[in-house]
Enzyme design. Structure first.
Site, mmCIF file in Angstrom:
data_model
loop_
_atom_site.group_PDB
_atom_site.id
_atom_site.type_symbol
_atom_site.label_atom_id
_atom_site.label_comp_id
_atom_site.label_asym_id
_atom_site.label_seq_id
_atom_site.Cartn_x
_atom_site.Cartn_y
_atom_site.Cartn_z
ATOM 1 N N CYS A 100 49.409 32.925 -46.035
ATOM 2 C CA CYS A 100 49.884 33.146 -47.409
ATOM 3 C C CYS A 100 51.413 33.298 -47.439
ATOM 4 C CB CYS A 100 49.229 34.399 -47.996
ATOM 5 S SG CYS A 100 49.750 34.658 -49.701
ATOM 6 N N ASP A 205 45.695 19.317 -50.212
ATOM 7 C CA ASP A 205 45.719 18.148 -51.103
ATOM 8 C C ASP A 205 44.439 17.314 -51.120
ATOM 9 O OD1 ASP A 205 48.210 18.950 -51.814
ATOM 10 O OD2 ASP A 205 49.279 17.215 -51.006
HETATM 11 C C1 LIG Z 1 46.016 30.181 -56.738
HETATM 12 C C2 LIG Z 1 45.890 30.127 -55.236
HETATM 13 C C3 LIG Z 1 45.462 31.243 -54.551
HETATM 14 C C4 LIG Z 1 45.345 31.204 -53.148
HETATM 15 N N1 LIG Z 1 44.873 32.304 -52.501
HETATM 16 C C5 LIG Z 1 44.656 32.243 -51.158
HETATM 17 C C6 LIG Z 1 44.040 33.331 -50.467
HETATM 18 O O1 LIG Z 1 43.654 34.344 -51.045
HETATM 19 N N2 LIG Z 1 43.898 33.204 -49.129
HETATM 20 C C7 LIG Z 1 44.289 32.080 -48.431
HETATM 21 O O2 LIG Z 1 44.127 32.005 -47.213
HETATM 22 N N3 LIG Z 1 44.840 31.035 -49.071
HETATM 23 C C8 LIG Z 1 45.026 31.092 -50.417
HETATM 24 N N4 LIG Z 1 45.534 30.001 -51.065
HETATM 25 C C9 LIG Z 1 45.831 28.771 -50.304
HETATM 26 C C10 LIG Z 1 44.631 27.814 -50.350
HETATM 27 O O3 LIG Z 1 43.514 28.358 -49.696
HETATM 28 C C11 LIG Z 1 44.984 26.471 -49.705
HETATM 29 O O4 LIG Z 1 45.338 26.696 -48.369
HETATM 30 C C12 LIG Z 1 46.141 25.766 -50.406
HETATM 31 O O5 LIG Z 1 46.004 25.815 -51.805
HETATM 32 C C13 LIG Z 1 46.229 24.297 -49.963
HETATM 33 O O6 LIG Z 1 45.038 23.614 -50.266
HETATM 34 P P1 LIG Z 1 44.919 22.658 -51.555
HETATM 35 O O7 LIG Z 1 46.015 21.647 -51.449
HETATM 36 O O8 LIG Z 1 43.534 22.074 -51.435
HETATM 37 O O9 LIG Z 1 45.087 23.523 -52.766
HETATM 38 C C14 LIG Z 1 45.678 30.023 -52.441
HETATM 39 C C15 LIG Z 1 46.128 28.914 -53.155
HETATM 40 C C16 LIG Z 1 46.236 28.938 -54.525
HETATM 41 C C17 LIG Z 1 46.705 27.704 -55.260
#
Ligand SMILES: Cc1cc2nc3c(=O)[nH]c(=O)nc-3n(C[C@H](O)[C@H](O)[C@H](O)COP(=O)(O)O)c2cc1C
Length: 326
Positions: A100, A205
């Site tokens: 994070c 993504d």
């Molecule tokens: C609104 C939001 C909240 C997130 N909260 C967490 C979380 O609590 N723990 C975590 O490991 N990653 C968190 N992430 C990261 C996502 O798990 C993921 O790694 C990141 O969005 C990239 O994947 P994507 O491109 O499919 O969105 C969060 C992402 C977003 C957008």
């Protein structure tokens, strides 16, 4: 894919998302075929100090299995204690957040800042794994490719995790510095996959079958985790599963009437679990995602900002369906 003794059926998991992937959303994603889900992240410190909000975030239901709870922090002892206490919620596995980038987390030694301190990160993983040694609950870790492009250390990081008994890793193919900017480093995830023998979950993504397939093929990862691509589109898991099936089926986006039905069902669940007052407030962002792309979405988003009852939501859904027909 096996995470320790746990078998995960399917290739597409829901990525943890604080403020988005709550029980209602996770259950919905599982109903569409998500292979596993993770709770919103919870501060190990807050939770071990008895914070009630943390407890609510860690609650897992029978309709969202297999499911992990995710904890973050920077103190091995506290994370180990939090992991032990979290067993109360019957998680199928426990995930540690080391990715994070949010200042509140990474600025306090937790989340992605652990990528700058791999020794401490490994101590944390070791402490949690050994705390759960006498249970069947596996431990996984989620992290990024590195802190910034000058410090891509996900391979070393993953090896350290494997060495202390972590059962699988999720790699988000961006650095901390990149935050959520477009561009996924598939090569870095592929290098992690080559370096360790535990399962690797590729993340970043993925929005449909083809993007899931690209992640799997370019990195050799064992499964994928979908975050933002599932916002307002929980059916994305059904689409990915169909695309990855031997028939390579393409399921189109549902018609607007179906999208509105899913939205209402989703918001009803949020209200059921959190009460209508909190539920409707939290539902607004989800509703805005569901109407994304419809003609007049900007006006609908303004209406959504004022939503406070299920009746208003139903009226809005009818208007959206009508606008979509025009
Ligand atoms: C609104 C939001 C909240 C997130 N909260 C967490 C979380 O609590 N723990 C975590 O490991 N990653 C968190 N992430 C990261 C996502 O798990 C993921 O790694 C990141 O969005 C990239 O994947 P994507 O491109 O499919 O969105 C969060 C992402 C977003 C957008």
């Amino acid at each position: 894919m096996n995470i320790g003794k746990l078998t995960i059926e399917g290739k597409a998991l829901l990525a943890p998302m604080a403020g988005v992937a709550d029980r209602a959303f996770r259950e919905l994603c599982v109903s569409y075929g998500a292979a596993g889900v993770t709770s919103e992240m919870v501060s190990a410190k807050g939770f071990t100090m008895g914070d009630r909000k943390s407890k609510a975030l860690l609650m897992l239901s029978d309709a969202e299995r297999p499911a992990a709870v995710q904890i973050f922090g920077d103190d091995p002892k506290i994370l180990a204690e939090a992991a032990r206490n979290a067993l109360e919620f019957n998680p199928n596995w426990i995930d540690i957040n080391m990715g994070c980038p949010a200042p509140k987390i990474a600025g306090n030694g937790g989340g992605a800042s652990l990528m700058k301190n791999p020794v401490l990160a490994q101590d944390i993983a070791r402490a949690v794994v050994s705390e759960l040694d006498n249970t069947d609950i596996p431990v996984t870790v989620k992290f990024r490719t590195g802190w910034d492009k000058e410090h891509i250390n996900c391979v070393e990081f993953a090896r350290r995790m494997e060495d202390v008994g972590v059962a699988a890793v999720t790699v988000h193919g961006r650095t901390k510095e990149q935050m959520y900017a477009p561009g996924i480093d598939y090569d870095a995830i592929a290098a992690v996959k080559k370096a360790v023998s535990i399962p690797v979950i590729g993340n970043g993504d993925i929005i449909d079958g083809p993007t899931a397939s690209v992640m799997l093929e370019r990195t050799g990862c064992d499964a994928v985790a979908v975050g933002r691509g599932a916002q307002g589109r929980p059916w994305v898991f059904e689409q990915i599963n169909a695309y990855l099936s031997p028939e390579l089926r393409i399921i189109p986006e549902p018609p607007m009437s179906e999208i509105m039905r899913v939205m209402i069902n989703h918001v009803q669940k949020i209200c059921e679990y959190k009460g209508e007052e909190i539920g409707m407030k939290e539902a607004r962002k989800h509703a805005a995602w569901y109407v994304r792309g419809v003609r007049g979405a900007a006006q609908f988003r303004a209406d959504i900002g004022r939503l406070s009852t299920m009746e208003e939501l139903t009226e809005l859904a009818i208007k959206v369906i009508e606008a979509d027909r025009e």
